[in-house]
Design a protein around this motif. Structure first.
Motif, PDB file in Angstrom:
ATOM      1  N   ILE A  88       0.941  -1.233  -0.241  1.00  0.00           N
ATOM      2  CA  ILE A  88       0.254  -0.132   0.058  1.00  0.00           C
ATOM      3  C   ILE A  88       0.947   1.325   0.101  1.00  0.00           C
ATOM      4  N   GLY A  89       1.479   1.230   0.935  1.00  0.00           N
ATOM      5  CA  GLY A  89       2.829   2.087   0.939  1.00  0.00           C
ATOM      6  C   GLY A  89       3.385   2.875  -0.437  1.00  0.00           C
ATOM      7  N   LYS A  90       3.860   1.511  -1.338  1.00  0.00           N
ATOM      8  CA  LYS A  90       4.376   1.809  -2.876  1.00  0.00           C
ATOM      9  C   LYS A  90       3.521   2.400  -3.765  1.00  0.00           C
ATOM     10  N   LEU A  91       2.215   1.751  -3.620  1.00  0.00           N
ATOM     11  CA  LEU A  91       0.894   1.804  -4.632  1.00  0.00           C
ATOM     12  C   LEU A  91       0.478   3.306  -4.749  1.00  0.00           C
ATOM     13  N   THR A  92       0.846   3.887  -3.097  1.00  0.00           N
ATOM     14  CA  THR A  92       0.130   5.510  -2.841  1.00  0.00           C
ATOM     15  C   THR A  92       1.648   6.297  -2.966  1.00  0.00           C
ATOM     16  N   GLY A  93       2.571   5.674  -2.641  1.00  0.00           N
ATOM     17  CA  GLY A  93       3.682   6.570  -3.003  1.00  0.00           C
ATOM     18  C   GLY A  93       3.798   7.073  -0.565  1.00  0.00           C
ATOM     19  N   LEU A  94       3.562   6.053   0.374  1.00  0.00           N
ATOM     20  CA  LEU A  94       3.132   6.575   1.642  1.00  0.00           C
ATOM     21  C   LEU A  94       4.866   6.219   2.085  1.00  0.00           C
ATOM     22  N   SER A  95       4.883   6.505   2.974  1.00  0.00           N
ATOM     23  CA  SER A  95       5.410   6.564   4.018  1.00  0.00           C
ATOM     24  C   SER A  95       5.788   4.826   4.869  1.00  0.00           C
ATOM     25  N   LYS A  96       6.293   4.338   4.847  1.00  0.00           N
ATOM     26  CA  LYS A  96       5.655   2.748   6.211  1.00  0.00           C
ATOM     27  C   LYS A  96       4.832   3.496   7.619  1.00  0.00           C
ATOM     28  N   PRO A  97       5.807   4.731   8.030  1.00  0.00           N
ATOM     29  CA  PRO A  97       5.286   5.139   9.412  1.00  0.00           C
ATOM     30  C   PRO A  97       3.666   5.132   8.461  1.00  0.00           C
ATOM     31  N   THR A  98       3.555   5.954   7.473  1.00  0.00           N
ATOM     32  CA  THR A  98       2.452   6.247   7.307  1.00  0.00           C
ATOM     33  C   THR A  98       1.363   5.733   6.780  1.00  0.00           C
ATOM     34  N   ALA A  99       1.442   4.635   6.209  1.00  0.00           N
ATOM     35  CA  ALA A  99       0.732   3.545   5.639  1.00  0.00           C
ATOM     36  C   ALA A  99       0.229   3.243   6.913  1.00  0.00           C
TER      37      ALA A  99
END
Length: 403
Positions: A37-48
């Motif tokens: 999900i982080g990779k697909l959205t561009g979010l960092s791991k903590p934010t994801a």
């Protein structure tokens, strides 16, 4: 002035946008890991991680299962909670009301068919709707109050000014101007109403042959002959909801039909509607014309003609293609669509053989050159479109975490 919670660019709104993006990805791909999900959205791991925790607490996602096929312990997978919301759809014809309930992922969890034969309804329309809906709700193991939104698909269209159903004189009991108010007072959820052919176009745009297309025409031939017009990604309904009622289109090849509001038919319907196929088959020399309801007879004749390819059957398919192209040429000439989808049992039955003949005829009759395809949503496309329409609104409301 301080920013409010709904002001674009505020942390709350940005979080809600990320939440919706993640939920849409889970709907598209199925269960995903936090890393994916982080990779697909561009979010960092903590934010994801924070996002998933927030959605899980809101009851919108569920943790279940782990990834497999890699060394070491599998990563936790997250998916949309199917029970977060439910939506329902109805497909109404003179012979029956077909109802279905879907969970928020789009999976149909209950279906029910209520026969409604006869020119005069023995059961009031409000009761028909509630009985069909309750049957589907019961089949899903739910209560009526669990349904977030209902979309009803009918022939014709409800006039936005009067609330009266127009262009569908063959649908008994549905023409009272008080009907929509009566249904609103009876049902606990918001109800939307849409033309049946428009809903078939919604199904094709979301799930079928028109995916990725912003401009297309869907030509439908089943109980009636109609069209749906999608322009710039939006259904064009017209001033009274009557856009696409091409059965009333005057065309060469049949006498001019007058007083169409009384007859409930028009030139294109008389020329190429499903009810004309049996007579046309006899005219071109087909001797074994089956009996039964005319939509079923028409589909059987067209399917056999597409398979057989001999003299009389070939003439039937060619003549039918010419008649279809005669009316379709007017739509293509005015709208210049990117795509034309052939749908409804009488068109789908002809498959690529009929599609190719219509395309060749259309090239002779219209200057535009749209691509013609056969519809891919063949199992209850009107009902599927009603569910997709109800689900779209339901997701917009339920998945909005900014409130």
């Amino acid at each position: 002035m301080a920013a409010t919670a709904g002001t674009p660019g505020t942390p709350r709104v940005l979080r809600a946008m990320n939440d919706r993006a993640a939920l849409d990805l889970l709907l598209e791909y199925g269960p995903l890991s936090r890393t994916r999900i982080g990779k697909l959205t561009g979010l960092s791991k903590p934010t994801a991680s924070q996002l998933l925790a927030r959605l899980e607490a809101a009851g919108l996602v569920l943790a279940g299962g782990t990834t497999e096929g890699r060394p070491g312990p599998g990563a936790q997978l997250y998916g949309v909670n199917p029970a977060a919301a439910y939506a329902a759809g109805l497909d109404v014809t003179p012979a029956r009301v077909l109802a279905a309930v879907a969970d928020v992922t789009g999976l149909t969890v209950g279906r029910y068919e209520l026969p409604t034969p006869g020119r005069r309804p023995a059961v009031p329309v409000v009761q028909q709707v509630t009985d069909a809906l309750d049957g589907a709700v019961k089949a899903a193991g739910l209560a009526r109050s669990d349904v977030h939104r209902l979309v009803v698909g009918t022939p014709g269209a409800f006039d936005p000014g009067t609330g009266r159903l127009r262009y569908a004189s063959h649908l008994p009991g549905w023409h009272s101007p008080a009907l929509l108010d009566e249904l609103a007072a009876t049902l606990p959820m918001p109800v939307g109403y849409e033309n049946d052919v428009n809903l078939a176009a919604v199904a094709e745009q979301r799930l079928g042959a028109a995916r990725g297309h912003e401009d297309f025409v869907l030509l439908w031939n089943q109980e009636g002959l109609g069209a749906a017009l999608v322009l710039g990604g939006r259904l064009h309904r017209g001033w009274t909801g009557g856009a696409g009622e091409v059965g009333f289109l005057p065309v060469p090849g049949v006498p001019l039909v007058r007083k169409v509001n009384r007859t409930g038919s028009g030139g294109f319907q008389e020329l190429a509607g499903s009810q004309a196929l049996a007579g046309l088959a006899r005219e071109v020399g087909v001797t074994d014309v089956p009996s039964g309801p005319y939509p079923e007879v028409a589909a059987a004749l067209v399917a056999r003609a597409a398979r057989t390819g001999d003299g009389p059957h070939r003439r039937l398919l060619q003549t039918y293609a010419t008649r279809l192209a005669t009316g379709l040429a007017s739509l293509v000439s005015v709208l210049d669509p990117e795509l034309v989808v052939l749908s409804g049992t009488s068109l789908v039955a002809g498959g690529e053989a009929l599609r190719d003949l219509v395309r060749d005829e259309l090239e002779e009759l219209a200057a535009a050159r749209p691509r013609l395809v056969v519809g891919e949503v063949t199992e209850h496309p009107v009902l599927r479109g009603a569910l997709e329409s109800a689900l779209a609104t339901t997701r917009d409301e339920v998945f909005d975490t900014s409130r």
